[in-house]
Write a protein that holds these residues in place. Sequence first.
Motif, PDB file in Angstrom:
ATOM      1  N   HIS A 126       0.846  -1.186   0.000  1.00 22.54           N
ATOM      2  CA  HIS A 126       0.000   0.000   0.000  1.00 22.54           C
ATOM      3  C   HIS A 126       0.885   1.240   0.000  1.00 22.54           C
ATOM      4  N   ASP A 149      -2.234   5.150  -1.903  1.00 22.75           N
ATOM      5  CA  ASP A 149      -3.244   4.117  -1.676  1.00 22.75           C
ATOM      6  C   ASP A 149      -3.899   4.291  -0.312  1.00 22.75           C
ATOM      7  N   GLU A 150      -3.093   4.694   0.680  1.00 26.31           N
ATOM      8  CA  GLU A 150      -3.621   4.890   2.035  1.00 26.31           C
ATOM      9  C   GLU A 150      -4.568   6.093   2.086  1.00 26.31           C
ATOM     10  N   TRP A 204      -5.677   1.325   7.576  1.00 27.11           N
ATOM     11  CA  TRP A 204      -5.548   0.136   6.730  1.00 27.11           C
ATOM     12  C   TRP A 204      -4.634  -0.863   7.412  1.00 27.11           C
ATOM     13  N   SER A 236      -8.649  -3.648   0.398  1.00 30.00           N
ATOM     14  CA  SER A 236      -7.856  -3.119  -0.702  1.00 30.00           C
ATOM     15  C   SER A 236      -6.784  -4.152  -1.008  1.00 30.00           C
TER      16      SER A 236
END
Length: 173
Positions: free
Chosen positions: A110, A114-115, A154, A127
């Motif tokens: 990630h 993406d985070e 996440w 994800s």
Amino acid sequence: MMTPDRAPRLGLDAVHHIRVPRAVVSDVHDQLRAAGRHHREAVGFWAGVQENAVFHVHAGYVPKQLAGEMDGGSLVMVDGDELFRMNVWLHEHRLTLIAQVHSHPADAYHSDTDEEYPVMSRVGGLSIVVPDYAGADFDLVSAAVYRLGRERDWRALSVEDTIALIEIVEGTR
Ligand SMILES: [Zn+2]
């Protein structure tokens, strides 16, 4: 996406088992791989129906998207119109998202982007990042799988947890 006529649903964080047909996995993965042949990252989604602790994936969805580069890294973007189109499609088919799946040029992890900017933003949603522009067939061991926690953090799932959570169902379903 509101369904006021129904009883409140359990959140995605109640899901302990996800059944996803191989055909859906492959459909999304093949489109990621096709973009990868042009050295582009790509993103797709798994959508389905939650039945208490079990989520049944029924379909994949790959929106129109733009791949680009920023600060030396590559990224993929889905604009607001396309997200709206996807939400209409989900609503019409009575489906919800359980996972976003996107490819990276090399390692699956990630990134900061993406985070910060996930499309999948519901607590309990997944994800999944696949390596090498999806060049190899999808498998749960080489993918990096993250789940959105209640603190909107996440969390990386171990391979064991991933395999316990996600079941790829062979055949059509
Ligand atoms: Zn990424």
